[in-house]
Design a protein around this motif. Structure first.
Motif, PDB file in Angstrom:
ATOM      1  N   PHE A 137       0.838  -1.211   0.000  1.00  0.00           N
ATOM      2  CA  PHE A 137       0.000   0.000   0.000  1.00  0.00           C
ATOM      3  C   PHE A 137       0.867   1.254   0.000  1.00  0.00           C
ATOM      4  CE2 PHE A 137      -2.308   3.395   2.181  1.00  0.00           C
ATOM      5  CZ  PHE A 137      -3.549   3.366   1.561  1.00  0.00           C
ATOM      6  N   ILE A 138       1.892   1.260   0.850  1.00  0.00           N
ATOM      7  CA  ILE A 138       2.786   2.421   0.946  1.00  0.00           C
ATOM      8  C   ILE A 138       3.487   2.684  -0.380  1.00  0.00           C
ATOM      9  CG2 ILE A 138       4.930   3.288   1.992  1.00  0.00           C
ATOM     10  CD1 ILE A 138       4.040   1.852   4.584  1.00  0.00           C
ATOM     11  N   LEU A 141       0.685   3.481  -3.411  1.00  0.00           N
ATOM     12  CA  LEU A 141      -0.012   4.761  -3.258  1.00  0.00           C
ATOM     13  C   LEU A 141       0.941   5.952  -3.364  1.00  0.00           C
ATOM     14  CD1 LEU A 141      -3.099   5.270  -2.809  1.00  0.00           C
ATOM     15  CD2 LEU A 141      -2.372   2.901  -2.510  1.00  0.00           C
ATOM     16  N   LYS A 142       2.239   5.710  -3.206  1.00  0.00           N
ATOM     17  CA  LYS A 142       3.207   6.799  -3.388  1.00  0.00           C
ATOM     18  C   LYS A 142       3.698   6.864  -4.833  1.00  0.00           C
ATOM     19  CE  LYS A 142       6.109   7.755  -0.012  1.00  0.00           C
ATOM     20  NZ  LYS A 142       7.144   7.615   1.040  1.00  0.00           N
ATOM     21  N   TYR A 278      -0.557   8.090   3.250  1.00  0.00           N
ATOM     22  CA  TYR A 278      -0.373   6.704   2.816  1.00  0.00           C
ATOM     23  C   TYR A 278       0.647   5.991   3.700  1.00  0.00           C
ATOM     24  CZ  TYR A 278      -2.328   9.033  -1.300  1.00  0.00           C
ATOM     25  OH  TYR A 278      -3.105   9.785  -2.135  1.00  0.00           O
TER      26      TYR A 278
END
Length: 316
Positions: A137-138, A141-142, A278
């Motif tokens: 996710f990190i 989403l970045k 995020y």
């Protein structure tokens, strides 16, 4: 329960060291190439642990038969892990490595389940997946994504994950026969020999032997190598070998994803990098996953022990 709690504390400390090691690796590679960095890193590690063995702070006794069992372990880590990782990063982006490395706990569950017969409950499996989702996710989403055109790099990074999972599983099985110091001394020695031979041979072939020693003129390089050699190699080796004598391989492996959280915090504090929403959401998912994996694992183990105690009482 006390030994397990202590193992959890050591696991958090281990993840913190690994998380910070990415910053120091970047600093070291800015002054030297990856292979030379590995050679110096394990030279420092082996020198320190050799002194500890010489002064009997760490006891290391081997027979020919016992040493043979440690060779596969040492080839998995540090040799194959760092070799696959170094060349994997050469042929792929670091973001690819971050995303793929997050699946290591899942690979560990499968390997430890097959070879060690370690059982994980549904809640543990879901918790492990939650921590993996947090890391991905990190990165995603970045703005990061896996570049499938860098297939060679991806395969090498995946092989480094498999090497880590196999090392974790094998360490767990060998922990009953060897002390953490004995395993670490052997591992650091193998890393020292292999990476120095590879680095020096490369420089001799290229006629650039003077470049092998030139990074030591930089104080930034020296401080980075000392961190990587002492803390990120030697101390983490002693910690992981000690942890795996107390908790299951599947329980420890998920702590590795905490290093992502540490890297984010370190980047903000040291490099003034911005922490996004995020990062916060992903970090919460990782932490919940780590807590869940070990809470449900510990709860299950406690129930088994209580049942065994009850059965013994019934038959007495």
């Amino acid at each position: 329960m006390k030994s397990q709690s202590f193992a959890y504390m050591l696991s958090i400390f281990h993840a913190s060291i690994v998380g910070l090691s990415f910053l120091f690796t970047k600093m070291a590679i800015a002054e030297s190439n990856p292979l030379d960095t590995l050679a110096f890193r394990f030279s420092v590690s082996f020198a320190i642990i050799s002194l500890l063995v010489a002064f009997k702070v760490i006891k290391a006794n081997y027979t020919w038969e016992s040493a043979k069992k440690l060779v596969p372990l040492s080839l998995l880590f540090p040799t194959l892990f760092f070799a696959f990782q170094a060349f994997g990063l050469k042929y792929s982006q670091s973001t690819d490595a971050g995303i793929l490395s997050a699946v290591t706990p899942i690979i560990t569950v499968m390997i430890a389940g097959y070879f060690l017969k370690e059982k994980t409950s549904l809640y543990q499996k879901l918790s492990i997946v939650l921590s993996v989702v947090g890391v991905i996710f990190i990165f995603v989403l970045k703005g990061s994504s896996i570049n499938f055109s860098d297939m060679l790099g991806m395969v090498l990074i995946l092989l480094s994950c498999i090497a880590t999972a196999c090392y974790t599983t094998m360490t767990r099985s060998l922990a009953k026969d060897y002390t953490p110091g004995e395993m670490s001394f052997f591992m650091m020695g193998i890393g020292f020999v292999i990476f120095n031979i590879a680095a020096i041979s490369s420089h001799i072939n290229q006629g650039t032997m003077q470049e092998f020693f030139s990074p030591w003129l930089s104080m930034e390089f020296i401080s980075s190598i000392l961190y990587l050699g002492i803390l990120a190699s030697l101390v983490t080796s002693l910690l992981s070998n000690s942890i795996l004598s107390k908790i299951k391989a599947t329980q420890m492996s998920v702590f590795a994803n905490l290093s992502t959280v540490v890297t984010i915090v370190a980047g903000a504090l040291i490099l003034n990098e911005k922490i996004t929403i995020y990062d916060i959401i992903g970090s919460v998912l990782i932490i919940l996953g780590v807590i869940g994996t070990n809470y449900f694992g510990g709860k299950k183990d406690h129930t088994i022990k209580m049942n065994l105690h009850y059965n013994k009482k019934e038959h007495s």
